[in-house]
Design a protein around this motif. Structure first.
Motif, PDB file in Angstrom:
ATOM      1  N   ARG A 122      21.288  27.197 -14.363  1.00  0.00           N
ATOM      2  CA  ARG A 122      20.994  25.804 -14.718  1.00  0.00           C
ATOM      3  C   ARG A 122      19.895  25.212 -13.836  1.00  0.00           C
ATOM      4  O   ARG A 122      19.640  24.012 -13.884  1.00  0.00           O
ATOM      5  N   GLY A 123      19.247  26.063 -13.047  1.00  0.00           N
ATOM      6  CA  GLY A 123      18.080  25.639 -12.273  1.00  0.00           C
ATOM      7  C   GLY A 123      18.358  25.137 -10.876  1.00  0.00           C
ATOM      8  O   GLY A 123      17.438  24.649 -10.208  1.00  0.00           O
ATOM      9  N   ALA A 124      19.588  25.257 -10.412  1.00  0.00           N
ATOM     10  CA  ALA A 124      19.905  24.772  -9.066  1.00  0.00           C
ATOM     11  C   ALA A 124      19.245  25.652  -8.010  1.00  0.00           C
ATOM     12  O   ALA A 124      19.056  26.862  -8.194  1.00  0.00           O
ATOM     13  N   GLN A 125      18.910  25.043  -6.894  1.00  0.00           N
ATOM     14  CA  GLN A 125      18.394  25.750  -5.717  1.00  0.00           C
ATOM     15  C   GLN A 125      19.421  25.792  -4.593  1.00  0.00           C
ATOM     16  O   GLN A 125      19.357  26.657  -3.721  1.00  0.00           O
ATOM     17  N   VAL A 126      20.341  24.838  -4.608  1.00  0.00           N
ATOM     18  CA  VAL A 126      21.385  24.726  -3.589  1.00  0.00           C
ATOM     19  C   VAL A 126      22.723  24.624  -4.294  1.00  0.00           C
ATOM     20  O   VAL A 126      22.864  23.836  -5.244  1.00  0.00           O
ATOM     21  N   ILE A 181      23.522  28.648  -0.262  1.00  0.00           N
ATOM     22  CA  ILE A 181      24.941  28.434  -0.538  1.00  0.00           C
ATOM     23  C   ILE A 181      25.634  27.894   0.697  1.00  0.00           C
ATOM     24  O   ILE A 181      25.421  28.379   1.824  1.00  0.00           O
ATOM     25  N   VAL A 182      26.477  26.893   0.489  1.00  0.00           N
ATOM     26  CA  VAL A 182      27.342  26.353   1.534  1.00  0.00           C
ATOM     27  C   VAL A 182      28.774  26.493   1.046  1.00  0.00           C
ATOM     28  O   VAL A 182      29.125  25.964  -0.012  1.00  0.00           O
ATOM     29  N   ALA A 183      29.594  27.221   1.809  1.00  0.00           N
ATOM     30  CA  ALA A 183      30.974  27.480   1.381  1.00  0.00           C
ATOM     31  C   ALA A 183      31.902  27.394   2.575  1.00  0.00           C
ATOM     32  O   ALA A 183      31.607  27.912   3.658  1.00  0.00           O
ATOM     33  N   HIS A 238      38.500  28.333  13.427  1.00  0.00           N
ATOM     34  CA  HIS A 238      37.570  27.240  13.169  1.00  0.00           C
ATOM     35  C   HIS A 238      37.509  26.997  11.664  1.00  0.00           C
ATOM     36  O   HIS A 238      37.580  27.935  10.868  1.00  0.00           O
ATOM     37  N   ASN A 239      37.379  25.742  11.283  1.00  0.00           N
ATOM     38  CA  ASN A 239      37.127  25.355   9.901  1.00  0.00           C
ATOM     39  C   ASN A 239      35.607  25.351   9.741  1.00  0.00           C
ATOM     40  O   ASN A 239      34.922  24.423  10.169  1.00  0.00           O
ATOM     41  N   THR A 240      35.095  26.422   9.166  1.00  0.00           N
ATOM     42  CA  THR A 240      33.664  26.746   9.218  1.00  0.00           C
ATOM     43  C   THR A 240      32.999  26.592   7.860  1.00  0.00           C
ATOM     44  O   THR A 240      33.568  26.978   6.839  1.00  0.00           O
ATOM     45  N   LEU A 241      31.792  26.047   7.872  1.00  0.00           N
ATOM     46  CA  LEU A 241      30.915  26.129   6.712  1.00  0.00           C
ATOM     47  C   LEU A 241      29.944  27.276   6.946  1.00  0.00           C
ATOM     48  O   LEU A 241      29.191  27.272   7.927  1.00  0.00           O
ATOM     49  N   LEU A 242      29.970  28.259   6.062  1.00  0.00           N
ATOM     50  CA  LEU A 242      28.963  29.310   6.042  1.00  0.00           C
ATOM     51  C   LEU A 242      27.778  28.796   5.237  1.00  0.00           C
ATOM     52  O   LEU A 242      27.944  28.362   4.093  1.00  0.00           O
ATOM     53  N   VAL A 243      26.604  28.822   5.841  1.00  0.00           N
ATOM     54  CA  VAL A 243      25.386  28.352   5.191  1.00  0.00           C
ATOM     55  C   VAL A 243      24.436  29.544   5.141  1.00  0.00           C
ATOM     56  O   VAL A 243      23.984  30.030   6.189  1.00  0.00           O
TER      57      VAL A 243
END
Length: 266
Positions: A35-39, A80-82, A94-99
């Protein structure tokens, strides 16, 4: 002028099975890219919902979940942020965001832990101690997670550090007034940072004990606090086009971040 960006908030309910959740991340990421997303932003605890064995044990950043997310980012070209949980060495995680993706590889560990409404996140989760911004697609992104939304100073400082777009995964628990608080806080924090804010919550999940499991309502907010797009409670993908340069325009017209004041991390 920074070109327009297309963002995706991939709202779903994570299970206790990290492999199944990884499959869902892959499927939603491919849809977002088509759908054209970059993030593409996924919820807090996307690896495994709160209260699950996956959340309690965590996985290292070179483990199978993180490596799987990296592979998805490489295949799709997305940033991607997950949300996941990583061991911290003291018996907690740790409650981590993988970027990851688009030339970026970093993490953000949630600073403000959810010790509220009968929950005690700090019993099993160790807090982070550093704000994080990353650059991709000619844009500076700031990171935050869920309960951080209640701490305005964190977002003001991210704005001072140049963040034009804030990415905020969440697992916002249901309860009296919680939907109204979520709607208010995502708008307020965008105005504190004078930045775009994309908040991606877990889809609505029936309340179970004190674990925060999600109410949905993922949203894209502009730097003046306007709601540009919002999902309902169920699973779905929000696609939003943003113009990062609007942050600089707002900051020039309303120079709040240039005023003297606290620069604490929140």
């Amino acid at each position: 002028m920074t070109a327009a960006l297309r963002l995706a908030a991939c709202q779903f309910s994570s299970s206790a099975d990290w492999a199944a959740n990884l499959d869902r991340i892959g499927a939603d990421a491919r849809t977002a890219a088509d759908r054209g997303a970059q993030v593409a932003v996924f919820p807090e605890a996307a690896m495994g919902r709160f209260g699950s064995a996956a959340a309690a044990a965590g996985q290292p950043l070179d483990g199978p979940f993180a490596d799987g997310v990296r592979a998805v980012a490489e295949q799709t070209g997305l940033l991607i942020v997950a949300g996941m949980f990583t061991p911290c060495g003291d018996g907690r995680v740790h409650n981590t965001l993988l970027v990851t993706g688009a030339g970026v590889e970093t993490r953000y560990d949630k600073i403000h832990l959810f010790d509220a409404f009968g929950s005690r996140e700090s019993d099993t989760v160790a807090p982070g101690d550093a704000l994080v911004t990353v650059d991709a697609f000619g844009t500076t992104f700031g990171l935050a997670t869920c309960f951080d939304l209640r701490f305005a100073a964190q977002f003001t400082e991210l704005g001072r550090r140049g963040a034009e777009v804030l990415l905020v995964p969440a697992s916002w628990g249901e309860g009296p007034g919680k939907a109204e608080q979520w709607d208010l806080l995502v708008r307020a924090r965008a105005t504190d940072a004078q930045a775009w804010l994309l908040a991606c919550d877990q889809a609505w999940t029936p309340l179970s004990g004190t674990d925060p499991l999600g109410i949905g309502r993922s949203a894209c907010i502009d730097p003046l606090g306007g709601v540009r797009a919002r999902l309902a409670a169920g699973e779905g993908i929000l696609i939003a086009d943003v113009e990062p340069s609007l942050a600089a325009d707002v900051r020039a017209r309303v120079p709040v971040l240039a005023q003297p004041g606290s620069k604490d991390r929140g």
